[in-house]
Design an enzyme around this catalytic site. Structure first.
Site: not given
Ligand code: CO8
Length: 257
Positions: A65, A108, A111, A131
Site C-alpha cells: 500500500a 498489500g 495480500e 508492515e
Molecule cells: N509506498 C509508497 N512509496 C513507496 C513504497 C510504498 N509502499 N515503496 C517504495 N516506495 C517509493 C519510495 O519512497 C521511493 O520513492 P522516492 O524515489 O520518491 O524516494 C521509490 O518508491 C523507490 O523506493 P526505494 O528507493 O526504497 O526502492 P528499492 O528498490 O531500493 O527498495 C523496497 C524497494 C525494498 C520495496 C522498498 O521500497 C521498501 O521497503 N518499500 C516499503 C515496503 C513496505 O513497507 N510495504 C508495506 C506497506 S504497508 C501495506 O502494504 C499495508 C497493506 C494494508 C493496506 C490497507 C488496507 C486496509
C-alpha cells in the site's frame, strides 16, 4: 474508464492487468486500487474473458500500500476510506485470478497475491509482510489469508519479524504454484490462464466458489455446498456438451451457458 496506474489488455480469452507505478514500486494507492477494481469488473462482465492475470511487470510485483498516502491519514480518515474493501473485492472475484510475480510482493502487494487463486513467481521473487517495520501490521487480509496458506507459525514469523521469504520457501509452503525463470513468469501465468479459459466458464466459476468455501466453513457445510453446486452444473448446456463430447470422442465446444 481510462487508466493511469494500470495497463489493461486482452490476450485471446485472458485479461491481463499490469500494475504500473514503477517510480514508487507499484505502491497501491487508492486511485490504483479503484482502477484495478474497475478493470476487474469490466473483465468480469466480458464473456470473451475466462481468466485474469495480474502482474507488476518484469522487475517487481508491488511494494504494498502507498505509505505516503497512509502517512497522511488519521484514524477516522482511514476508517472512512476503508481501503481493505478493495482487497476484499479482489478476493471475491468470480473469475480465476492468476498472480504473475516477478521480484518482490510486499505488504498489500502480497495480500493481493493471497487474494488470487494461482501464483506463478520468478526464481528471485520475495514475499513479505513488512508492515511491522512501519508501526502497523497487515490490514488487507494478511493476518487471515496467510496463516490459512502457510500455517500459524510461518505466518507469525513473517508478520512479526517483517522478514520476507524466498521463492523456494514460498513454493515449499504452498504460497506459489510454480517457480520459473524471471523472463518466463508472465508466459507461464498466461498459459495457465488460457488453459482455464478454454474450459466451461460455468464449471470454472462453480469450482472456484466451491474451493473458496473450504477456507470459510466446516467440512460438513462445505461438502453440502459442493454437492449443491455440483448439481447446479447439471443445469448448464456446457455439462451436456462436455459429456457428449467425451462420449463422441471429440473436443467440447463450451458456450458458457
Ligand atoms: N509506498 C509508497 N512509496 C513507496 C513504497 C510504498 N509502499 N515503496 C517504495 N516506495 C517509493 C519510495 O519512497 C521511493 O520513492 P522516492 O524515489 O520518491 O524516494 C521509490 O518508491 C523507490 O523506493 P526505494 O528507493 O526504497 O526502492 P528499492 O528498490 O531500493 O527498495 C523496497 C524497494 C525494498 C520495496 C522498498 O521500497 C521498501 O521497503 N518499500 C516499503 C515496503 C513496505 O513497507 N510495504 C508495506 C506497506 S504497508 C501495506 O502494504 C499495508 C497493506 C494494508 C493496506 C490497507 C488496507 C486496509
Amino acid at each position: 474508464m481510462s487508466y493511469e496506474n494500470i495497463l489493461v489488455e486482452k490476450r485471446n480469452r485472458v485479461g491481463l492487468i499490469t500494475l504500473n507505478r514503477p517510480s514508487v514500486r507499484n505502491a497501491l494507492s487508492t486511485q490504483l486500487m479503484r482502477e484495478l477494481l474497475a478493470a476487474l469488473e469490466s473483465l468480469a462482465g466480458d464473456n470473451e474473458v475466462g481468466a485474469v492475470v495480474i502482474t507488476g511487470g518484469p522487475k517487481f510485483f508491488s511494494a504494498g500500500a502507498d505509505i505516503k498516502e497512509m502517512s497522511e491519514k488519521t484514524l477516522v480518515e482511514a476508517y472512512l476510506a476503508d481501503m481493505g474493501r478493495f482487497w476484499d473485492a479482489v478476493g471475491d472475484y468470480p473469475k480465476p485470478l492468476i498472480a504473475a510475480v516477478n521480484g518482490y510482493a510486499y505488504g498489500g502487494g502480497l495480500e493481493m497475491v493471497l487474494a488470487c487463486d494461482i501464483v506463478v513467481c520468478s526464481e528471485d521473487a520475495k514475499f513479505g509482510q513488512p508492515e511491522i517495520n512501519i508501526g502497523v501490521f497487515p490490514g488487507a487480509g494478511g493476518t487471515q489469508r496467510l496463516p490459512r496458506i502457510v500455517g500459524k507459525y510461518r505466518a507469525m514469523e513473517m508478520i512479526l519479524t517483517g522478514r520476507p521469504i524466498s521463492a523456494q520457501e514460498a513454493y515449499m509452503l504452498g504460497l506459489a504454484n510454480r517457480v520459473v525463470p524471471a523472463e518466463s513468469v508472465l508466459d507461464h501465468a498466461l498459459g495457465i490462464a488460457s488453459e482455464i479459459a478454454s474450459k466451461s466458464p460455468i464449471a470454472v466459476r462453480l469450482a472456484k466458489e466451491a474451493v473458496k468455501a473450504a477456507f470459510n466453513t466446516t467440512l460438513d457445510a462445505g461438502l453440502l455446498f459442493e454437492h449443491r453446486l455440483f448439481y447446479m452444473a447439471f443445469g448448464s448446456e456446457d455439462k451436456v456438451e462436455g459429456m457428449a463430447a467425451f462420449l463422441e470422442k471429440r473436443e467440447p465446444k463450451f458456450k458458457g451457458r
